[in-house]
Design a protein around this motif. Structure first.
Motif, mmCIF file in Angstrom:
data_model
loop_
_atom_site.group_PDB
_atom_site.id
_atom_site.type_symbol
_atom_site.label_atom_id
_atom_site.label_comp_id
_atom_site.label_asym_id
_atom_site.label_seq_id
_atom_site.Cartn_x
_atom_site.Cartn_y
_atom_site.Cartn_z
ATOM 1 N N LEU A 38 0.850 -1.183 0.000
ATOM 2 C CA LEU A 38 0.000 0.000 0.000
ATOM 3 C C LEU A 38 0.887 1.235 0.000
ATOM 4 C CD1 LEU A 38 -2.862 1.206 0.183
ATOM 5 C CD2 LEU A 38 -2.568 1.207 2.677
ATOM 6 N N VAL A 39 0.759 2.062 -1.038
ATOM 7 C CA VAL A 39 1.562 3.278 -1.174
ATOM 8 C C VAL A 39 0.641 4.419 -1.592
ATOM 9 C CG1 VAL A 39 3.628 1.969 -1.804
ATOM 10 C CG2 VAL A 39 2.150 2.873 -3.605
ATOM 11 N N ALA A 40 1.189 5.608 -1.653
ATOM 12 C CA ALA A 40 0.432 6.764 -2.142
ATOM 13 C C ALA A 40 0.891 7.084 -3.553
ATOM 14 C CB ALA A 40 0.655 7.955 -1.224
ATOM 15 N N GLU A 41 -0.059 7.286 -4.440
ATOM 16 C CA GLU A 41 0.282 7.695 -5.794
ATOM 17 C C GLU A 41 0.016 9.187 -5.934
ATOM 18 O OE1 GLU A 41 -0.561 6.706 -10.489
ATOM 19 O OE2 GLU A 41 -1.741 5.668 -8.978
ATOM 20 N N LEU A 42 1.006 9.888 -6.457
ATOM 21 C CA LEU A 42 0.869 11.315 -6.741
ATOM 22 C C LEU A 42 0.458 11.460 -8.196
ATOM 23 C CD1 LEU A 42 4.195 12.568 -5.127
ATOM 24 C CD2 LEU A 42 1.917 12.588 -4.104
ATOM 25 N N GLY A 43 -0.532 12.269 -8.448
ATOM 26 C CA GLY A 43 -0.969 12.453 -9.824
ATOM 27 C C GLY A 43 -1.773 13.725 -9.980
ATOM 28 N N LEU A 44 -2.325 13.899 -11.159
ATOM 29 C CA LEU A 44 -3.115 15.077 -11.480
ATOM 30 C C LEU A 44 -2.317 16.361 -11.280
ATOM 31 C CD1 LEU A 44 -6.460 14.051 -9.741
ATOM 32 C CD2 LEU A 44 -5.833 13.725 -12.125
ATOM 33 N N TYR A 45 -0.986 16.265 -11.443
ATOM 34 C CA TYR A 45 -0.104 17.401 -11.203
ATOM 35 C C TYR A 45 -0.165 18.390 -12.356
ATOM 36 C CZ TYR A 45 4.203 20.078 -10.810
ATOM 37 O OH TYR A 45 5.104 21.098 -10.748
ATOM 38 N N GLY A 46 -0.264 19.643 -12.017
ATOM 39 C CA GLY A 46 -0.238 20.672 -13.045
ATOM 40 C C GLY A 46 0.154 22.016 -12.459
ATOM 41 N N VAL A 47 0.892 22.796 -13.236
ATOM 42 C CA VAL A 47 1.278 24.155 -12.871
ATOM 43 C C VAL A 47 0.917 25.050 -14.056
ATOM 44 C CG1 VAL A 47 3.215 25.696 -12.336
ATOM 45 C CG2 VAL A 47 3.183 23.380 -11.401
ATOM 46 N N ARG A 48 0.315 26.168 -13.772
ATOM 47 C CA ARG A 48 -0.024 27.101 -14.837
ATOM 48 C C ARG A 48 1.252 27.528 -15.566
ATOM 49 N NH1 ARG A 48 -2.868 31.274 -12.107
ATOM 50 N NH2 ARG A 48 -1.047 32.597 -12.364
ATOM 51 N N PRO A 49 1.245 27.538 -16.891
ATOM 52 C CA PRO A 49 2.472 27.782 -17.662
ATOM 53 C C PRO A 49 3.253 29.037 -17.272
ATOM 54 C CG PRO A 49 0.742 27.038 -19.124
ATOM 55 C CD PRO A 49 0.107 27.247 -17.774
ATOM 56 N N ASP A 50 2.568 30.104 -16.895
ATOM 57 C CA ASP A 50 3.284 31.329 -16.548
ATOM 58 C C ASP A 50 3.998 31.241 -15.200
ATOM 59 O OD1 ASP A 50 0.565 31.387 -15.473
ATOM 60 O OD2 ASP A 50 1.017 33.423 -14.793
ATOM 61 N N LEU A 51 3.770 30.163 -14.449
ATOM 62 C CA LEU A 51 4.393 29.989 -13.141
ATOM 63 C C LEU A 51 5.457 28.892 -13.122
ATOM 64 C CD1 LEU A 51 1.200 30.314 -10.950
ATOM 65 C CD2 LEU A 51 2.938 32.059 -11.399
ATOM 66 N N GLU A 52 5.640 28.199 -14.238
ATOM 67 C CA GLU A 52 6.641 27.127 -14.278
ATOM 68 C C GLU A 52 8.027 27.688 -13.995
ATOM 69 O OE1 GLU A 52 6.328 25.028 -17.958
ATOM 70 O OE2 GLU A 52 4.372 24.233 -17.461
ATOM 71 N N GLY A 53 8.786 26.950 -13.207
ATOM 72 C CA GLY A 53 10.155 27.344 -12.900
ATOM 73 C C GLY A 53 10.283 28.306 -11.733
ATOM 74 N N LEU A 54 9.182 28.614 -11.049
ATOM 75 C CA LEU A 54 9.235 29.574 -9.951
ATOM 76 C C LEU A 54 9.318 28.912 -8.574
ATOM 77 C CD1 LEU A 54 6.676 32.247 -11.203
ATOM 78 C CD2 LEU A 54 9.175 32.277 -11.351
ATOM 79 N N GLY A 55 9.476 27.595 -8.514
ATOM 80 C CA GLY A 55 9.670 26.936 -7.226
ATOM 81 C C GLY A 55 8.424 26.365 -6.592
ATOM 82 N N ILE A 56 7.331 26.294 -7.319
ATOM 83 C CA ILE A 56 6.108 25.733 -6.749
ATOM 84 C C ILE A 56 6.328 24.279 -6.322
ATOM 85 C CG2 ILE A 56 3.753 25.012 -7.321
ATOM 86 C CD1 ILE A 56 3.479 27.629 -8.852
#
Length: 129
Positions: A38-56
């Motif tokens: 039994l583990v946790a799956e991370l998914g449905l990940y998304g970052v708005r394009p204008d915020l990519e690379g800002l450390g979210i």
């Protein structure tokens, strides 16, 4: 693999322009060797394009206490090789480990009468301790 899934935890970050980032956590049994774990799956990940690379991605640190509450040894997520540069940020400072060469069995995103319901994929696996 997330079709019809209802995450146990969904994190959504907002700013003055709306949704900035989101992801979900869902407990699943996966087979590791011969053991169902039994583990946790991370998914449905998304970052708005204008915020990519800002450390979210560093906000993922809040996941550690959540994993302890869920009683799982680790969380994992899978991504296509094309996203390698993007997800390598998760691995900075020990937030996650990226593994390749691990065959992952998943369901097809659409029904194909001439194909089996599952496929074996070569993806990058991120493991969060």
């Amino acid at each position: 693999s997330w079709a019809g899934a209802r995450p146990e935890l969904r994190a959504i970050g907002y700013d003055s322009h709306g949704v900035a980032a989101h992801f979900g956590i869902l407990r699943r049994f996966i087979k590791v060797g011969e053991v169902d774990l039994l583990v946790a799956e991370l998914g449905l990940y998304g970052v708005r394009p204008d915020l990519e690379g800002l450390g979210i991605s560093f906000s993922m640190r809040f996941v550690y206490p959540v994993l302890q509450e869920l009683g799982v040894p680790f969380a994992f997520g899978t991504v296509r090789h094309a996203l390698r540069n993007h997800v390598e940020r998760f691995c900075r400072g020990g937030l996650a480990t990226m593994l390749s060469g691990i065959p992952v069995r998943s369901t097809h995103p659409q029904v194909h009468p001439d194909l089996p319901p599952t496929r074996l994929e070569d993806v990058l696996v991120l493991v969060t301790p």
